[in-house]
Design an enzyme around this catalytic site. Structure first.
Site, mmCIF file in Angstrom:
data_model
loop_
_atom_site.group_PDB
_atom_site.id
_atom_site.type_symbol
_atom_site.label_atom_id
_atom_site.label_comp_id
_atom_site.label_asym_id
_atom_site.label_seq_id
_atom_site.Cartn_x
_atom_site.Cartn_y
_atom_site.Cartn_z
ATOM 1 N N GLY A 237 67.153 20.850 53.707
ATOM 2 C CA GLY A 237 66.361 19.718 54.160
ATOM 3 C C GLY A 237 66.230 18.671 53.076
ATOM 4 N N GLY A 240 61.374 16.836 49.154
ATOM 5 C CA GLY A 240 59.959 16.608 49.406
ATOM 6 C C GLY A 240 59.443 17.131 50.720
ATOM 7 N N LYS A 243 60.358 22.626 50.673
ATOM 8 C CA LYS A 243 61.212 23.813 50.559
ATOM 9 C C LYS A 243 60.674 24.760 49.483
ATOM 10 C CE LYS A 243 64.921 21.268 49.954
ATOM 11 N NZ LYS A 243 64.322 19.941 50.208
ATOM 12 N N THR A 244 60.327 24.181 48.337
ATOM 13 C CA THR A 244 59.763 25.001 47.273
ATOM 14 C C THR A 244 58.461 25.642 47.734
ATOM 15 O OG1 THR A 244 60.654 23.335 45.780
ATOM 16 C CG2 THR A 244 59.182 24.967 44.834
ATOM 17 N N HIS A 458 58.331 -17.149 56.221
ATOM 18 C CA HIS A 458 59.292 -16.083 56.508
ATOM 19 C C HIS A 458 58.592 -14.894 57.179
ATOM 20 C CE1 HIS A 458 62.953 -13.624 55.376
ATOM 21 N NE2 HIS A 458 62.063 -12.667 55.626
ATOM 22 N N GLU A 459 57.508 -14.453 56.569
ATOM 23 C CA GLU A 459 56.819 -13.267 57.104
ATOM 24 C C GLU A 459 56.177 -13.562 58.459
ATOM 25 O OE1 GLU A 459 57.536 -10.571 55.873
ATOM 26 O OE2 GLU A 459 58.300 -11.274 53.942
HETATM 27 P P1 ADP Z 1 61.108 20.196 48.162
HETATM 28 O O1 ADP Z 1 61.216 21.488 47.434
HETATM 29 O O2 ADP Z 1 61.533 20.284 49.590
HETATM 30 O O3 ADP Z 1 61.706 19.014 47.479
HETATM 31 P P2 ADP Z 1 58.352 20.592 47.591
HETATM 32 O O4 ADP Z 1 58.124 21.915 48.210
HETATM 33 O O5 ADP Z 1 58.518 20.549 46.134
HETATM 34 O O6 ADP Z 1 59.566 19.854 48.274
HETATM 35 O O7 ADP Z 1 57.172 19.643 48.039
HETATM 36 C C1 ADP Z 1 56.466 18.856 47.131
HETATM 37 C C2 ADP Z 1 55.018 18.779 47.514
HETATM 38 O O8 ADP Z 1 54.872 18.091 48.745
HETATM 39 C C3 ADP Z 1 54.390 20.125 47.737
HETATM 40 O O9 ADP Z 1 53.903 20.648 46.550
HETATM 41 C C4 ADP Z 1 53.272 19.808 48.702
HETATM 42 O O10 ADP Z 1 52.138 19.329 48.029
HETATM 43 C C5 ADP Z 1 53.834 18.662 49.503
HETATM 44 N N1 ADP Z 1 54.392 19.127 50.775
HETATM 45 C C6 ADP Z 1 55.674 18.995 51.165
HETATM 46 N N2 ADP Z 1 55.856 19.496 52.393
HETATM 47 C C7 ADP Z 1 54.662 19.962 52.809
HETATM 48 C C8 ADP Z 1 54.204 20.596 54.010
HETATM 49 N N3 ADP Z 1 55.019 20.855 55.019
HETATM 50 N N4 ADP Z 1 52.904 20.924 54.090
HETATM 51 C C9 ADP Z 1 52.077 20.679 53.051
HETATM 52 N N5 ADP Z 1 52.447 20.097 51.909
HETATM 53 C C10 ADP Z 1 53.722 19.720 51.770
HETATM 54 ZN ZN ZN Z 2 62.303 -10.716 56.183
#
Ligand code: ADP
Ligand code: ZN
Length: 646
Positions: A237, A240, A243-244, A458-459
């Site tokens: 995926g 952010g 996944k971690t 513009h905006e």
């Molecule tokens: P990845 O490993 O996918 O890049 P992370 O697991 O490091 O993303 O996510 C970073 C932070 O974003 C997490 O520590 C958490 O605070 C937040 N986060 C991301 N996804 C979620 C989720 N599904 N629910 C709650 N917090 C999330």
């Molecule tokens: Zn514009």
């Protein structure tokens, strides 16, 4: 002018503070990381250091004793006196010194040994001879070099030993010379404390991972029935999306230790280091089994071996080691390897074979409900007042990932604290969305009056076309305050509900809206600026996609003319048609854009009064809400209708 130059440093300072605040958690994490990995090592280093210092001291003491003993040094005159008065018992004459034992004048022995520096004394031989005859003093010459050699050699040995110890300490720390020895930055948590409840949304991912948890709880149950146990799963995926977090949650739910390492930190300058790190990681993990091993950014090592030009032997060795370890370890122990990537298509096929990362868990960007849940999870411990509407916020953040949403909540809380309030309001949250996606407002007078006017028209051009057309999303805010991420102004639209598809009519309306900025500039000032570059890029992409991929062009019908490669990061379209057709596609894109631009100009030119009025107001206020915008728009329109009716 003074004003802006005063403000700038202040602002950049504030930004730093802000960033630091946000990064704090991250830093703490890193510190933990280091401590966990190096705690044992640091202790070893300390012990070695102390031992080496003590050893060195002892050696010096011993050397000292051998060369000097418990000798009293006395001046030469003292020696001569003692010799003449018969107190010297036995003297050893060296080339540069004289060592002797003494006796009391009554003839009894005294345990003391004396040493004196020998000076050139012609009468020494006579004196000794006399003393020998008179008092039975014995004396003999001695060759100095023997004992001196021992001393010198000893001191060299000590020095070399100390230097070697020092060197080995230094090199072990920096990892510069420790080829064989790996100093992998393994991040280990005994208890992650994260559970599935901390991960919002991602129900499909959680479901497939629940099975892993059960397995980790009770591997024997699976073994007993003869089931093959899963070795690893690939979390796929965009960055952010959590996944971690999911991997940690698996460890937390199963109540097992969590080992993690980033793929990029395996691979280093020296060939062989990565492989030894992989070995090390698996060795450490198998000692703590059952446990989870998490490898982030696995594409850094797992990239397809064919796709790397010229061959990268370090990466290849590391990958081979990883494959070997995965094949080698005994599943009954209960080790599960989770790896994360956002480009599964670049991974080496060998990694994806059965028995390795044969399972995929897709971790998508959150949908509306997912975003609401994520916002809820992260605002659990944040005090918020009654204005807060998380659904509205979730609607306004289409496309945001979990990490963005966590960031938004935190930024809003920081804003509230900074303005001295004890609760977070919806306005704080909306401000935080802008902060995260557009950057901070640049304070101070950045634009000249004329430029500001152009940006305002513009905006408002964009915003007016939103109001004048059906199929567009309502305006939330219009601003002409320049932002640190480079925008000079923008119109922020918020949908009423989440969309997963767009109709042709919606796309067309969007194209006209996007061209509205440039159209307003041209209508009002009869000249155009560079400010529309982004708009142009965007509409061209949309029109091209409509023709080549969505089958929305009358001219080309349903033929697919382009395919998209790469699902997550670098999506790039590849033409699937002949050059002739491609040229015709370009021609068609040009026509469609012209049509849309003419439409935008036509609509705006029919509402120049509204354009002028709103732009004027915007120049004064710099930021206006969608409501204010609609009020002025309706007032001007009504006034015009009344005039027409009279
Ligand atoms: P990845 O490993 O996918 O890049 P992370 O697991 O490091 O993303 O996510 C970073 C932070 O974003 C997490 O520590 C958490 O605070 C937040 N986060 C991301 N996804 C979620 C989720 N599904 N629910 C709650 N917090 C999330
Ligand atoms: Zn514009």
């Amino acid at each position: 002018d003074v004003c802006s130059s005063d403000l700038y440093p202040y602002q950049s300072k504030r930004r730093n503070v802000l960033n630091n605040d946000y990064n704090k958690e991250q830093n703490d994490k890193n510190d933990d990381n280091k401590n966990n990995g190096n705690k044992g090592k640091n202790r070893n280093v300390m012990v070695l250091l102390v031992i080496s210092v003590i050893l060195t001291l002892l050696c010096w003491r011993a050397y000292d004793k051998i060369t000097n003993g418990t000798k009293k040094e006395i001046p030469y005159s003292g020696f001569v006196e003692m010799l003449d008065s018969g107190e010297v018992d036995n003297a050893e004459i060296y080339a540069k010194k004289i060592k002797f034992t003494s006796k009391e004048s009554d003839g009894t022995l005294d345990k003391n040994t004396y040493v004196t520096v020998r000076i050139s004394d012609d009468k020494l031989a006579d004196r000794l001879k006399t003393a020998h005859e008179k008092y039975a003093t014995t004396y003999k010459g001695k060759d100095e070099s023997g004992s001196a050699m021992v001393g010198t050699i000893l001191s060299y040995v000590v020095m070399i030993a100390a230097f070697y110890l020092f060197l080995s300490l230094v090199t072990r720390r920096s990892g510069m010379m420790g080829f064989g020895k790996s100093n992998a930055k393994v991040y280990m948590e005994k208890k992650t404390g994260v559970t599935f409840a901390d991960v919002a949304g991602e129900d499909e991912a959680k479901e497939s991972l629940t099975k892993m948890v059960d397995f980790l709880h009770n591997p024997k149950k699976y073994m007993a029935i003869g089931a093959k146990l899963p070795k690893g799963a690939l979390l796929v995926g965009p960055p952010g999306t959590g996944k971690t977090l999911l991997a940690k949650a698996v460890a937390g739910e199963a109540n097992v230790p969590f080992f993690s390492m980033s793929g990029s930190s395996f691979v280093e300058m020296y060939v062989g280091v990565g492989a030894s790190r992989v070995r090390d990681l698996f060795k450490q993990a198998s000692e703590m089994a059952p446990c989870i091993i998490f490898i982030d950014e696995i594409d850094a090592i797992g990239q397809s071996r064919d796709s790397v030009r010229g061959g990268d032997s370090e990466r290849e060795q590391t990958l081979n080691q990883l494959l070997a370890e995965m094949d080698g370890f005994d599943t009954s122990k209960g080790i599960v390897i989770l790896a994360a990537t956002n480009r599964p298509e670049t991974l080496d096929k060998a990694l994806l074979r059965p028995g390795r990362f044969d399972r995929r868990v897709i971790v998508e960007k959150p949908d509306l409900q997912g975003r609401i849940d994520t916002l809820k999870v992260h605002s659990r411990n944040v005090k918020m007042d009654e204005t807060v509407d998380l659904r509205e916020l979730a609607l306004a953040t289409a496309g945001a990932v979990g990490a963005d949403l966590a960031n938004i909540i935190n930024e809003a809380a920081l804003t509230a604290v900074r303005s001295g309030r004890s609760m977070v309001s919806q306005a704080d949250l909306i401000g935080a969305v802008e902060l995260v996606f557009a950057g901070k407002e640049k304070k101070g007078k950045l634009l000249g009056d004329q430029e500001k006017k152009v940006v305002a028209y513009h905006e408002v051009g964009h915003a007016l076309l939103v109001a004048l057309q059906k199929h567009t999303e309502p305006v939330q805010r219009i601003t002409i305050v320049p932002r640190t991420m480079g925008s000079l102004g923008y119109v922020w639209q918020v949908p009423e509900e989440e969309k997963y598809m767009e109709t042709k009519a919606e796309l067309e309306a969007n194209i006209v809206t996007t061209l509205g900025g440039r159209a307003a500039e041209e209508l009002k000032f009869e000249s155009v600026t560079t400010g529309a570059a982004n708009d142009i890029e965007q509409v061209t992409k949309t029109v091209r996609a409509m023709i080549t991929m969505y089958g929305m062009s009358d001219k080309f019908g349903l033929m697919q003319l382009e395919t998209v490669q790469g699902k997550y990061l670098d999506r790039n379209a590849v033409l699937q048609c002949s050059d002739k057709t491609a040229a015709k596609v370009d021609e068609e894109i040009r026509n469609q854009l012209k049509k849309a631009y003419d439409e935008a100009k036509k609509l705006l030119s029919e509402h120049m009064n509204a354009l002028d009025a709103i732009a004027q107001y915007l120049i004064e206020k710099e930021s206006i809400t969608g409501q204010e915008f609609m009020e002025i728009f309706n007032r001007v329109e009504n006034a015009e209708q009344n005039v027409e009716q009279e």
